[in-house]
Design a protein around this motif. Sequence first.
Motif: not given
Length: 543
Positions: A14-20, A187-194, A227-233
Motif C-alpha cells: 500500500a505504501c509503495a502505491q502511495n496509499n499512505w 526528467l528523473r524526479v518522476g521516474s520513481g527512483a527517489h 501538481t501532477a504528483w499531488c493529483a496522483a497521491c
Amino acid sequence: MADLDALLEETRHACAQNNWRQGHAGLAEVDATRPLGADDLLLLGHSAYMLGRDEEYVAALKRAFDVYLAAGELPAAARTAFWIGHSLMYQGQMTLAGGWFETAGRLLDEHGEDCAEHGYLLIPVWLRQMGEGDWEAGLANAAEAARIADRFADADLAALARDEQARALVMLGRPDEGLKLADELLLRVGSGAHSPIVRGILYCNTIIFCRDGHLVPAAVAWTDALTAWCAACPEMVAHNGLCRVHRAEILQLRGAWDDAVSEAGEAATRFRDGVLNQIAIGQAHYRQGEVHRLRGDWMAAEESFRKAAGIGYDPQPGMALLRLGQGRTSVAAAAIRRAVAEQTGPLQRADLLPAYVEIMVAAEDLEAAGTAVEGLVRIASAHRSESLSAGVDTATAQVALAAGDAGQALRSARRSFLRWSEIGAPYDAARARVIVGLACRSLGDEDSAELEFDAARVTFESLGAVPAIQDLGSRTRICAAGLSTRELEVLRLLARGLSNREIANQLVISEHTVSRHLQNIFGKLGVGTRAAAGAYAFEHGLA
C-alpha cells in the motif's frame, strides 16, 4: 503470526502505491501486536510524514534509530539520525537538530569507513552556508556530496546535492548552468527512483529557487510536475499546501484569478498539517490578498494581508500597493521604503523594486524612482531572466513617461509588452500597453493610443481588474484634459471639499505646491473657481 505477516506485506505494498492511510494503519496494527523492525519503522514514519504527522514521523524514526544502533548497523543509524535532525531543523528546533547531526557524525567516526551517509551530513552544512549567503561554499559542499552519492549509487543524495548545486548557481547569477542541472533532475524526479520524502523536497526546493531567481518558465514546469504528483497521491498531505501556493502564484500570473484564490484558500485552510504546509499558510493568505487587490476588493485584500502578517509573513509589496490604490500615497511610500531598506539580497530587492518605482512615480519622487530603476537594471544584468528584464522595461517606461520622455517610454513599454506576453502574463502585458498608449498620445499619435487602450481594456475586463479599468479611464480622460497624475489627485480632493491645507496634509506636499497645482488645473480645464473645477470632476467621472 501468518496473518500479521500477510498484513505487513499488504501494508508495504500500500505504501509503495502511495496509499499512505492504509499503509500507516496496517503498520500501526502490526506494531501494536509485534514490534516492527527498523526498516518497517522507517516506513511507518514515512507514511506519517506523507500524512502531515510530523511528530509521529520523528517518533517512528527514533525507534528505528534505537533498533539500528542496538544491531550495530552504524551507517543506517547515522542516516536515521540525520533525517530526525533534518525534520527538527525545519520545525525550528535547532539545538535538538544539531544534537542529532552530531550523533550521526560520531557514529560515522566510530564506523570508520567511507559511506554515503557522510554526504548526507553535508546537507546541514550547505544549508547553513547558503542561508548565510555564502553560495560558493554551499556549492562546493553540494558538489562534494554529489561525488559521494555517485560513488555509492545513492539516488536520493545525488538528487538532493545536484538540486542544491542548481540553487547555488542560480543565486550566483549563473542561471543557465543551474537550469541545466534542474532540467535534468525534472526528467528523473518522476521516474520513481527517489523516496517520496526526497521527491517532495526536490519539487518544493526547486520551485522556490526558480521563483526567487525569477525563472518563470522553469518554475511553471516544476509546479506543473508537482501538481501532477499531488493529483496522483490524493491521500498526501505533506507538500500539498506548498504545491497549492506555488500553483496559485502561477495561476495569478497567467490570469486565472478565480483558480488562484481557490488554490490559495485550500493551502490556508485544508492543508495545515506538517511543517512545510505551516510555512505555506502565510504565503497563501498573501496570494489571496494580491488577487483581491488587483480586483479592487480593498477590504478583502487588507484582511488577507493582515492574516499573512499575523502568521509572520511580510505582506509587501502588496500592502503598499493596496495603500496606493486607496489613494494613500504617502503611506504606501513609507511602507515600500521600509521594505526595500530591510532587504539586502539582490533578488529579494528585485521582488520589491517594481512596486517601489510605481509608488515613487505616483509620489512624484522621480529621483528615487530613477535610482531604483538603476538598481533593478544591475540586478537584472547579474541574474538574467525574462521576467526581471520585463520588470526593468516596465519600470523604465513608467519613469520616462513621468519625466516627459515619451520616446523612451514607448520603446521600453513595447519591449515590456512583448516580454510579458511571451511569459504568459496578461495583466502585466496589458499594463505595458497602457503605457504604450500614453506615450503614443504624448507623441501626437491618437489613433495608435486608442488601439492600445482598447486592447488593454479588453484584458482588464476579462480579468475583472476593476482598479486597472478605472485607472485607464481616468488616465485617458486626464490626458484629454492634460492633467498630470498629481493634478488629478489634487482635483479629487478638491472635489471632496478639502481646503488647500487639508490637501497638502493628505498628499504630504506644501500649500504653495497645492496652489500651483490648482492654477494649472484651472487653466487646463478652462474654469476659474474651485466650485467649477469640482463640478467638472464630478461631470467627467474624475472625482
